[in-house]
Scaffold this motif. Structure first.
Motif, PDB file in Angstrom:
ATOM      1  N   ILE A 364       2.548   3.943 -17.135  1.00  0.00           N
ATOM      2  CA  ILE A 364       4.003   3.789 -16.996  1.00  0.00           C
ATOM      3  C   ILE A 364       4.390   2.376 -17.403  1.00  0.00           C
ATOM      4  O   ILE A 364       3.773   1.397 -16.989  1.00  0.00           O
ATOM      5  N   SER A 366       6.669  -1.020 -17.411  1.00  0.00           N
ATOM      6  CA  SER A 366       7.240  -1.756 -16.278  1.00  0.00           C
ATOM      7  C   SER A 366       8.758  -1.594 -16.168  1.00  0.00           C
ATOM      8  O   SER A 366       9.321  -1.712 -15.074  1.00  0.00           O
ATOM      9  N   SER A 368      10.353   0.993 -16.149  1.00  0.00           N
ATOM     10  CA  SER A 368      10.660   2.201 -15.381  1.00  0.00           C
ATOM     11  C   SER A 368      10.503   1.993 -13.869  1.00  0.00           C
ATOM     12  O   SER A 368      10.874   2.879 -13.076  1.00  0.00           O
ATOM     13  N   TYR A 369       9.956   0.859 -13.445  1.00  0.00           N
ATOM     14  CA  TYR A 369       9.623   0.672 -12.026  1.00  0.00           C
ATOM     15  C   TYR A 369      10.867   0.680 -11.130  1.00  0.00           C
ATOM     16  O   TYR A 369      10.869   1.254 -10.027  1.00  0.00           O
ATOM     17  N   LEU A 372      12.121   4.168 -10.390  1.00  0.00           N
ATOM     18  CA  LEU A 372      11.132   4.887  -9.585  1.00  0.00           C
ATOM     19  C   LEU A 372      11.097   4.363  -8.147  1.00  0.00           C
ATOM     20  O   LEU A 372      10.875   5.136  -7.204  1.00  0.00           O
ATOM     21  N   ASN A 373      11.333   3.066  -7.994  1.00  0.00           N
ATOM     22  CA  ASN A 373      11.367   2.505  -6.630  1.00  0.00           C
ATOM     23  C   ASN A 373      12.492   3.139  -5.804  1.00  0.00           C
ATOM     24  O   ASN A 373      12.351   3.390  -4.594  1.00  0.00           O
ATOM     25  N   TYR A 415       2.286   6.278  -8.470  1.00  0.00           N
ATOM     26  CA  TYR A 415       3.166   5.120  -8.308  1.00  0.00           C
ATOM     27  C   TYR A 415       4.092   5.318  -7.108  1.00  0.00           C
ATOM     28  O   TYR A 415       4.305   4.391  -6.312  1.00  0.00           O
ATOM     29  N   GLN A 419       4.392   3.198  -3.366  1.00  0.00           N
ATOM     30  CA  GLN A 419       5.616   2.590  -2.822  1.00  0.00           C
ATOM     31  C   GLN A 419       6.002   3.175  -1.460  1.00  0.00           C
ATOM     32  O   GLN A 419       7.120   2.943  -0.973  1.00  0.00           O
TER      33      GLN A 419
END
Length: 457
Positions: A364, A366, A368-369, A372-373, A415, A419
């Motif tokens: 993935i 970065s 996109s983080y 997604l978080n 991922y 989290q």
């Protein structure tokens, strides 16, 4: 001036013999020249512009009116006299050249000694002195071999030559009546066939020492002023001289194409070995990447948390675990009603829109983080369940696309779990290329088909 009686008749006969022998000699001349030309055509060499191919030579040595290879001699004592010459040569290949030779000097002999066979001459001519006004011939020269086949440049070269030309000479004979010119003031011209061997020693790129020996077969029997009609006369020339190569660069005659080809083959082999080493290194790197990917997705205890993220490895099958892979302490199962709002769907839609992977990989990116978080926070806050469905376009094999879609869905799950999301509430499935939402015939359609769908429930 005294003219030998019967000379007119002898010259007439000699002219007829010369014409006859000329035609007999032509096949020998042509064979030698064509053999050299064939060698030139068949021998692969580097472009001659890289080498010196023109040269001139000067030489001096001994002229003798006989041949040691056999035949009758008209006089018992054939003397050795001084001769000198020069030539111009064009080297066409490593092994073949054409050389224009010129030789001048004198030929002498007498009957002051007894013949080895005991023969007593019956002719009235006791001595002769022939002035060789000119001897010009065109010769095909073939280098026999290079002394060392593994040296690109050799210092010694052996050669053989054959050709054809004309010799002009004036014999002066001595009889009981005194000394007289054999043919008056006339210079006799005859066809000659020179056959020779020699050796050259390279002193520098521009200078060679040339040692040679040539036997000249004359198409006539009056070189020594004595016509017997039995066999034609011969004379040989042994010489030493210097050859000067013109131009710049190495001499083509001393260049060894066998050694050059050998060196090129070694260089090609070294390049091939280097390429093989690079290929082996790339294969090892690919194997390492595959191993890293497998390690990233391995879940030994089957609790839904990859081993790299699992803080409690080895949990029993069916155990409910948290995002770090440790068992959850849940005294009782509480069934909650799931209510999905429009705002929740927007969070999921944004994550789908911003989700990007490295080309051909399940890594993935970065960027996109952040989205997604927000999905992970939503799953923790509302205890939603989530289905992740990975899809690809039809580029590549079915098996490869199925593995890639599954790996990407698992990467997203891993991922989210990292989290804080509950791994047991996330399902990751790969469908490969089986469920396209657009055509795979265009780049835009294939881009839409490469996706991971999020379904809240």
């Amino acid at each position: 001036m005294v003219i030998v009686p019967g000379l007119r008749r002898l010259l007439t006969l000699n002219l007829k013999d010369m014409k006859s022998n000329l035609f007999k000699s032509l096949p020998v001349i042509l064979a030698g020249l064509f053999a050299g030309t064939a060698a030139m055509a068949q021998e692969p060499v580097a472009p001659t512009s890289q080498f010196r191919t023109w040269s001139i030579g000067v030489n001096a040595g001994a002229l003798t009116p006989l041949s040691p290879l056999g035949g009758k001699n008209d006089f018992s004592n054939n003397k050795t006299s001084f001769g000198y010459g020069l030539y111009i040569k064009k080297q066409f290949t490593n092994y073949f050249s054409l050389r224009l030779d010129g030789v001048m000097g004198k030929l002498k002999g007498d009957n002051t000694e007894a013949f080895d066979s005991g023969f007593t001459p019956t002719n009235t001519v006791s001595a002769f002195d022939t002035k060789l006004n000119y001897s010009a011939s065109l010769n095909a020269v073939v280098n026999m071999f290079n002394i060392d086949m593994f040296r690109k440049e050799n210092a010694v070269q052996l050669y053989a030559s054959v050709g054809a030309g004309l010799a002009g000479y004036k014999p002066t004979i001595t009889t009981a009546a005194g000394t007289s010119a054999y043919a008056g003031d006339k210079t006799i011209s005859e066809l000659i066939i020179p056959v020779g061997v020699g050796a050259k020693f390279k002193v520098s790129d521009g200078i060679n020492i040339d040692l040679g020996w040539t036997i000249n077969y004359v198409d006539g029997d009056n070189l020594d002023g004595l016509y017997k009609g039995g066999s034609n006369d011969k004379y040989n020339y042994g010489y030493a001289g210097l050859e000067f190569a013109l131009g710049k660069g190495k001499q083509l005659a001393f260049h060894n194409p066998v050694a050059a080809t050998y060196d090129e083959a070694l260089a090609a082999k070294n390049i091939a070995n280097a390429l093989k080493s690079d290929l082996d290194a790339q294969k090892a790197e690919n194997a390492k990447l595959r191993s890293d990917l497998n390690n990233l997705l391995t879940d030994t205890d089957g609790d839904g948390v990859a081993d790299k993220l699992d803080k409690c490895p080895g949990t029993p099958s069916g155990t409910v675990v948290d995002g770090s892979g440790c068992p959850l302490k849940t005294p009782e199962k509480v069934v909650e009603k799931v209510v999905i709002t429009e705002e929740d769907r927007k969070v999921v839609a944004a994550a789908i829109k911003n989700l990007e992977f490295d080309l051909g990989k399940a890594t993935i990116r970065s960027k996109s983080y952040a989205s997604l978080n927000r999905v992970a926070a939503l799953l923790v806050q509302k205890n939603f369940s989530l289905k992740l469905a990975g899809h690809t376009d039809n580029t590549g094999s079915d098996a490869l696309n199925l593995r890639l879609s599954k790996s990407r869905a698992e990467s997203v799950k891993a991922y989210l779990v990292s989290q804080g999301a509950n791994a047991s509430r996330i399902e990751a499935i790969g469908y490969g290329e089986a469920q396209p939402i657009a055509t795979n015939k265009t780049a835009a359609g294939r881009q839409q088909n490469r996706r991971v769908e999020f379904t809240l429930y």
